[in-house]
Write a protein that holds these residues in place. Structure first.
Motif, PDB file in Angstrom:
ATOM      1  N   LYS A 176      19.529  15.743 -49.894  1.00 49.48           N
ATOM      2  CA  LYS A 176      19.381  15.201 -48.428  1.00 49.48           C
ATOM      3  C   LYS A 176      18.586  16.072 -47.388  1.00 49.48           C
ATOM      4  O   LYS A 176      17.860  15.706 -46.825  1.00 49.48           O
ATOM      5  CB  LYS A 176      20.946  15.118 -47.811  1.00 49.48           C
ATOM      6  CG  LYS A 176      21.626  13.984 -48.442  1.00 49.48           C
ATOM      7  CD  LYS A 176      23.030  13.758 -47.864  1.00 49.48           C
ATOM      8  CE  LYS A 176      23.758  12.452 -48.278  1.00 49.48           C
ATOM      9  NZ  LYS A 176      24.909  12.453 -47.744  1.00 49.48           N
ATOM     10  N   ALA A 177      18.751  17.488 -47.662  1.00 47.40           N
ATOM     11  CA  ALA A 177      18.043  18.485 -47.030  1.00 47.40           C
ATOM     12  C   ALA A 177      16.674  18.420 -47.211  1.00 47.40           C
ATOM     13  O   ALA A 177      15.606  18.212 -46.074  1.00 47.40           O
ATOM     14  CB  ALA A 177      18.636  19.929 -47.277  1.00 47.40           C
ATOM     15  N   ALA A 178      16.168  17.926 -48.315  1.00 51.08           N
ATOM     16  CA  ALA A 178      14.527  17.957 -48.923  1.00 51.08           C
ATOM     17  C   ALA A 178      14.263  16.591 -48.091  1.00 51.08           C
ATOM     18  O   ALA A 178      13.096  16.702 -47.768  1.00 51.08           O
ATOM     19  CB  ALA A 178      14.613  17.844 -50.294  1.00 51.08           C
ATOM     20  N   LYS A 179      14.862  15.476 -47.981  1.00 52.79           N
ATOM     21  CA  LYS A 179      14.463  14.413 -47.455  1.00 52.79           C
ATOM     22  C   LYS A 179      14.354  14.567 -45.714  1.00 52.79           C
ATOM     23  O   LYS A 179      13.544  13.995 -45.237  1.00 52.79           O
ATOM     24  CB  LYS A 179      15.593  13.208 -47.654  1.00 52.79           C
ATOM     25  CG  LYS A 179      15.371  12.788 -49.103  1.00 52.79           C
ATOM     26  CD  LYS A 179      16.554  11.729 -49.467  1.00 52.79           C
ATOM     27  CE  LYS A 179      16.671  10.988 -50.898  1.00 52.79           C
ATOM     28  NZ  LYS A 179      17.637  10.252 -51.192  1.00 52.79           N
ATOM     29  N   LYS A 180      15.230  15.385 -45.129  1.00 46.13           N
ATOM     30  CA  LYS A 180      15.369  15.292 -43.606  1.00 46.13           C
ATOM     31  C   LYS A 180      14.064  16.557 -43.378  1.00 46.13           C
ATOM     32  O   LYS A 180      13.677  16.241 -42.409  1.00 46.13           O
ATOM     33  CB  LYS A 180      16.710  15.949 -43.396  1.00 46.13           C
ATOM     34  CG  LYS A 180      17.680  14.728 -43.396  1.00 46.13           C
ATOM     35  CD  LYS A 180      19.038  15.220 -42.794  1.00 46.13           C
ATOM     36  CE  LYS A 180      20.209  14.344 -42.777  1.00 46.13           C
ATOM     37  NZ  LYS A 180      21.465  14.723 -42.109  1.00 46.13           N
ATOM     38  N   VAL A 181      13.878  17.499 -43.830  1.00 48.12           N
ATOM     39  CA  VAL A 181      13.178  18.603 -43.547  1.00 48.12           C
ATOM     40  C   VAL A 181      11.925  18.693 -44.146  1.00 48.12           C
ATOM     41  O   VAL A 181      11.756  18.511 -45.356  1.00 48.12           O
ATOM     42  CB  VAL A 181      14.239  20.042 -43.606  1.00 48.12           C
ATOM     43  CG1 VAL A 181      13.253  21.090 -43.156  1.00 48.12           C
ATOM     44  CG2 VAL A 181      15.300  19.975 -43.036  1.00 48.12           C
ATOM     45  N   ASP A 182      10.800  19.100 -43.391  1.00 50.41           N
ATOM     46  CA  ASP A 182       9.620  19.206 -43.658  1.00 50.41           C
ATOM     47  C   ASP A 182       9.203  21.005 -43.916  1.00 50.41           C
ATOM     48  O   ASP A 182       8.406  21.140 -44.853  1.00 50.41           O
ATOM     49  CB  ASP A 182       8.523  18.656 -42.713  1.00 50.41           C
ATOM     50  CG  ASP A 182       8.829  17.197 -42.667  1.00 50.41           C
ATOM     51  OD1 ASP A 182       8.760  16.412 -43.823  1.00 50.41           O
ATOM     52  OD2 ASP A 182       9.236  16.457 -41.556  1.00 50.41           O
TER      53      ASP A 182
END
Length: 390
Positions: free
Chosen positions: A42-48
């Protein structure tokens, strides 16, 4: 077959989002909390991008500068800035000022040997502050470079070129220094009191750049960074780089490991992120603000940037006996969280800990880098050559 990721991004895609003002950027402290609560996918999906930062003494630093020519021309063989010797064995008016080089006539050294009030790092800070410094140069004279002596006051703007060129910055893990002997030991980690009177430690913990990319998957030659309050670049591995250290389960080295060689235009930099430091009984160093953006290309990078202070194990080394031996004994490892708490247990003794790195300034570096990226004024770069991690 290579590993397949649920989330995949490219630096080009992330840069498009930065330009459009749509990139999600967190500082490393914020990313740690997000990964803990929502997990790496989820963090990888949210954060660039994750912005890291450190502000710590980095002795292997200095200024490569060119004073320009005025007729009659000169080929400098000896150069001083404010009484601090520079290395002039380069081209005609190129010189290098080491951050740790002390002034030749420092009155403090005569009272406290090994202690200097002023040195190369202070000259660099003075230049960045807009102050005048005194240039003195000597030469042996040639047909094409007839001048043999030059003295004048100069400012940073008077220098033809001024490049902060640092052979070794951003150490990936480092010793926590203690002293078990009967006498105080004066070291580059600061004074160490006898009988484990204090434990001095460095690095910015979970904020620190190389803990957030322990295998150098996104950092390499050409990586754009925050350096001294301006923009800089990674030139490759720094001196004393150790590519294959012992690591814990999160890939964090258990001893001093990776380092970076970096450069940046001194004329862009700010004095609050470049400070001359005088260390009692040791000499001069320079505290430098260094920040690196970590692109979240996949869930592995989210996992790495989710590192917490409790995941970082630092070696405690007795500088009274085991330093400067090449293979000093590690008394034990302590987590950065333990050291940051203010005390650590050594052989049953509660020892006060002393940070050499400023956590407040390190967070300021990370947040300023985050702001630059959010504003669209700082884009990420593709590494042109990898840094060896093993």
């Amino acid at each position: 077959m290579g590993k397949e990721f649920i989330v995949t991004k490219t630096i080009t895609e992330i840069n498009k989002k930065i330009k459009a003002g749509k990139a999600v950027v967190l500082d490393a402290q914020e990313m740690t909390k997000l990964v803990r609560t929502e997990g790496k996918v989820k963090a990888a999906k949210k954060v660039d991008v994750v912005a890291t930062g450190t502000f710590s003494p980095m002795c292997s630093s200095g200024l490569l500068f060119n004073i320009g020519q005025r007729p009659p021309t000169i080929k400098t063989s000896r150069v001083w800035l404010n009484g601090v010797p520079c290395f002039a064995g380069l081209a005609a008016v190129d010189s290098y000022l080491g951050a740790t080089e002390p002034s030749e006539d420092d009155p403090l050294n005569k009272v406290y040997p090994g202690t200097f009030k002023y040195g190369g790092a202070h000259v660099i800070e003075d230049l960045v502050r807009g102050k005048s410094v005194h240039l003195k140069a000597e030469a042996y004279g040639t047909d094409c470079y007839p001048r043999t002596r030059l003295e004048r006051d100069i400012t940073l703007n008077d220098l033809r070129d001024a490049v902060l060129l640092n052979p070794r910055n951003g150490y990936q893990n480092y010793n926590c220094a203690v002293n078990s002997t009967d006498k105080v030991k004066y070291t580059y980690m600061g004074p160490l009191k006898s009988h484990f009177g204090n434990a001095n430690f460095a690095t910015a913990g979970a904020l620190s750049p190389l803990f957030n990319d322990p295998y150098f998957k996104t950092i390499g030659l050409g990586t754009r960074i925050f350096l001294g309050g301006g923009v800089g670049y990674v030139l490759g591995p720094g001196t004393q780089h150790v590519p294959d250290p012992q690591r814990n389960e999160r890939g964090i080295p258990l001893t001093g490991a990776g380092t970076l060689m970096v450069k940046g235009d001194l004329k862009q930099m700010k004095p609050e992120f470049l400070r001359g430091v005088s260390i009692v009984g040791y000499g001069v160093s320079m505290a430098i603000g260094l920040g690196i953006p970590i692109p979240i290309l996949n869930e592995d990078m989210a996992w790495y940037t989710g590192v917490g202070d409790e995941n970082i194990h630092m070696p405690i080394v007795d500088y009274g006996y085991d330093y400067p031996r090449a293979n000093g004994n590690i008394l034990k490892h302590a987590t950065f969280a333990e050291l940051k708490s203010g005390f650590v247990d050594i052989n049953g003794k509660r020892v006060p800990t002393v940070p050499v790195t400023s956590h407040t300034k390190s967070l300021e570096v990370a947040r300023m880098l985050k702001q630059w990226i959010q504003e669209g004024s700082f884009l990420l770069t593709e590494p042109q050559e990898p840094i060896p991690a093993w």
